[in-house]
Scaffold this motif. Structure first.
Motif, PDB file in Angstrom:
ATOM      1  N   ASN A  67      -3.399  27.336  24.168  1.00  0.00           N
ATOM      2  CA  ASN A  67      -3.700  26.892  22.811  1.00  0.00           C
ATOM      3  C   ASN A  67      -3.475  25.400  22.609  1.00  0.00           C
ATOM      4  O   ASN A  67      -2.824  24.728  23.409  1.00  0.00           O
ATOM      5  CB  ASN A  67      -2.845  27.680  21.819  1.00  0.00           C
ATOM      6  N   ARG A 214     -12.673  35.168  15.200  1.00  0.00           N
ATOM      7  CA  ARG A 214     -11.363  34.558  15.123  1.00  0.00           C
ATOM      8  C   ARG A 214     -11.338  33.344  16.055  1.00  0.00           C
ATOM      9  O   ARG A 214     -12.359  32.969  16.631  1.00  0.00           O
ATOM     10  CB  ARG A 214     -10.285  35.567  15.519  1.00  0.00           C
ATOM     11  N   GLY A 216      -9.041  32.769  18.798  1.00  0.00           N
ATOM     12  CA  GLY A 216      -8.192  32.906  19.969  1.00  0.00           C
ATOM     13  C   GLY A 216      -8.676  32.016  21.096  1.00  0.00           C
ATOM     14  O   GLY A 216      -9.871  31.714  21.200  1.00  0.00           O
ATOM     15  N   PRO A 234      -9.647  31.744  11.494  1.00  0.00           N
ATOM     16  CA  PRO A 234      -8.424  31.926  12.280  1.00  0.00           C
ATOM     17  C   PRO A 234      -7.539  33.053  11.758  1.00  0.00           C
ATOM     18  O   PRO A 234      -7.405  33.239  10.544  1.00  0.00           O
ATOM     19  CB  PRO A 234      -7.710  30.579  12.141  1.00  0.00           C
ATOM     20  N   ALA A 238      -0.903  34.242  13.519  1.00  0.00           N
ATOM     21  CA  ALA A 238      -0.676  33.878  14.923  1.00  0.00           C
ATOM     22  C   ALA A 238       0.537  32.948  15.017  1.00  0.00           C
ATOM     23  O   ALA A 238       0.796  32.154  14.110  1.00  0.00           O
ATOM     24  CB  ALA A 238      -1.909  33.187  15.496  1.00  0.00           C
ATOM     25  N   GLN A 243      -4.058  29.542  15.956  1.00  0.00           N
ATOM     26  CA  GLN A 243      -5.507  29.740  15.857  1.00  0.00           C
ATOM     27  C   GLN A 243      -6.164  28.722  14.922  1.00  0.00           C
ATOM     28  O   GLN A 243      -7.292  28.286  15.176  1.00  0.00           O
ATOM     29  CB  GLN A 243      -5.831  31.171  15.418  1.00  0.00           C
ATOM     30  N   ASN A 246      -6.518  25.676  16.974  1.00  0.00           N
ATOM     31  CA  ASN A 246      -7.613  25.871  17.936  1.00  0.00           C
ATOM     32  C   ASN A 246      -8.962  25.642  17.265  1.00  0.00           C
ATOM     33  O   ASN A 246      -9.845  24.959  17.800  1.00  0.00           O
ATOM     34  CB  ASN A 246      -7.578  27.288  18.500  1.00  0.00           C
TER      35      ASN A 246
END
Length: 314
Positions: A67, A214, A216, A234, A238, A243, A246
């Motif tokens: 990540n 999402r 991930g 996201p 998490a 997320q 990301n």
């Protein structure tokens, strides 16, 4: 015996610290018995003791951070391990520069093997209409699924856009029921397909003009390897809110749009779908930006690092 630490002082953390020490001692015995050439970990408290034990025993070690925001275990281990492979360029800022390499995240080889024609044929979709793929992961994403219900109801009488909605096995019956309550039987509609799970996701991705999903790390690695534009929602719970970070990396690169889970509505999601699918130039630019972020050779690069550490290639 190891367990994840809370991010503030608690009595439970003291107990976890004691368990971690015991776990490292046991892990040292494992390393001495097994005598590995190199030890690789991908983060999380489970791999912490064995990576630390290997480092203490002078065994070459590598951690892979998937990540943008580094996990707490990897942050700790980064001080001990030999090499760090990061899946996102933004993660370089969280680790020592002298031993960190931007490799990207490994993906399944079959992700790149699917093609649009085969995907359209398999799902019985037309080749002259855009395809939107919706997937919240193997277990589904309730907020995304619920937002899609109104969109699919309105789309039932308008076949201009084709939808493949993967609900997750636990969510499938609820979504089908909600659509039936709205008078929609998707079995009679060629342009809308609802599935609980897909075993051939690479084919679905190959035909998708836009993906709603999402954020991930593995999901993003796969869609950027193919250069697919996306609307990212996201998962809000998490760890470290990774997320969202990301997703922001793709948004900043022009490869995606992001809707936070708390802001998600059918109307907002429909607005973004319409804007993207009716602006071909924007969609093409997003596709190019997505592809520029892809690292399809990540697995090979990580394997090469492992070989270098273990001296197997010398």
């Amino acid at each position: 015996m190891a367990g994840g630490f809370e991010r503030h002082f608690t009595l439970a953390n003291i107990k976890r610290a004691a368990n971690a020490i015991i776990s490292v001692k046991k892990a040292v015995n494992i390393v001495k018995t097994f005598k590995p050439d190199v030890v690789v970990g991908t983060g999380g408290y489970v791999c912490g003791p064995i990576l630390l034990a290997a480092s203490l025993e002078k065994v070459p070690t590598l951690i892979q951070e998937q990540n943008v925001v580094a996990g707490i275990t990897n942050k700790i281990l980064s001080k001990f391990v030999s090499k760090i492979a990061v899946g996102c360029e933004g993660a370089l800022n969280h680790f020592p520069k002298d031993k960190t390499v931007y490799t990207g995240n490994p993906i399944r080889a079959e992700v790149l093997q699917g093609n649009r024609e085969e995907g359209l044929k398999y799902f019985n979709f037309d080749d002259d209409k855009p395809v939107v793929l919706i997937s919240g992961g193997s277990r589904g994403a309730r907020s995304i699924n619920r937002a899609m219900v109104d969109i699919l109801v309105k789309a039932a009488d308008n076949p201009a856009i084709q939808y493949l909605h993967v609900t997750g096995k636990g969510e499938y019956d609820d979504i089908i029921t909600r659509l039936k309550d709205a008078g929609i039987d998707t079995n009679t509609l060629k342009h809308i397909r609802i599935e609980p799970y897909l075993y051939n996701m690479p084919q679905a991705m190959a035909m998708a003009d836009l993906i709603i999903t999402r954020a991930g790390a593995t999901t993003l690695a796969e869609l950027t390897a193919r250069g697919i534009p996306s609307i990212l929602i996201p998962y809000p719970y998490a760890a470290e809110n990774h997320q969202e970070y990301n997703a922001k990396a793709l948004v900043d690169a022009g490869a995606a749009r992001m809707i936070l889970n708390k802001d998600l509505t059918s109307e907002l999601l429909q607005k973004n779908i319409n804007e993207l699918l009716t602006n071909i130039d924007t969609l093409k630019a997003m596709s190019a930006a997505s592809l520029s972020l892809g690292r399809p050779q990540a697995a090979e690069e990580i394997a090469e690092l492992i070989l270098q550490l273990s001296n197997i290639d010398k």
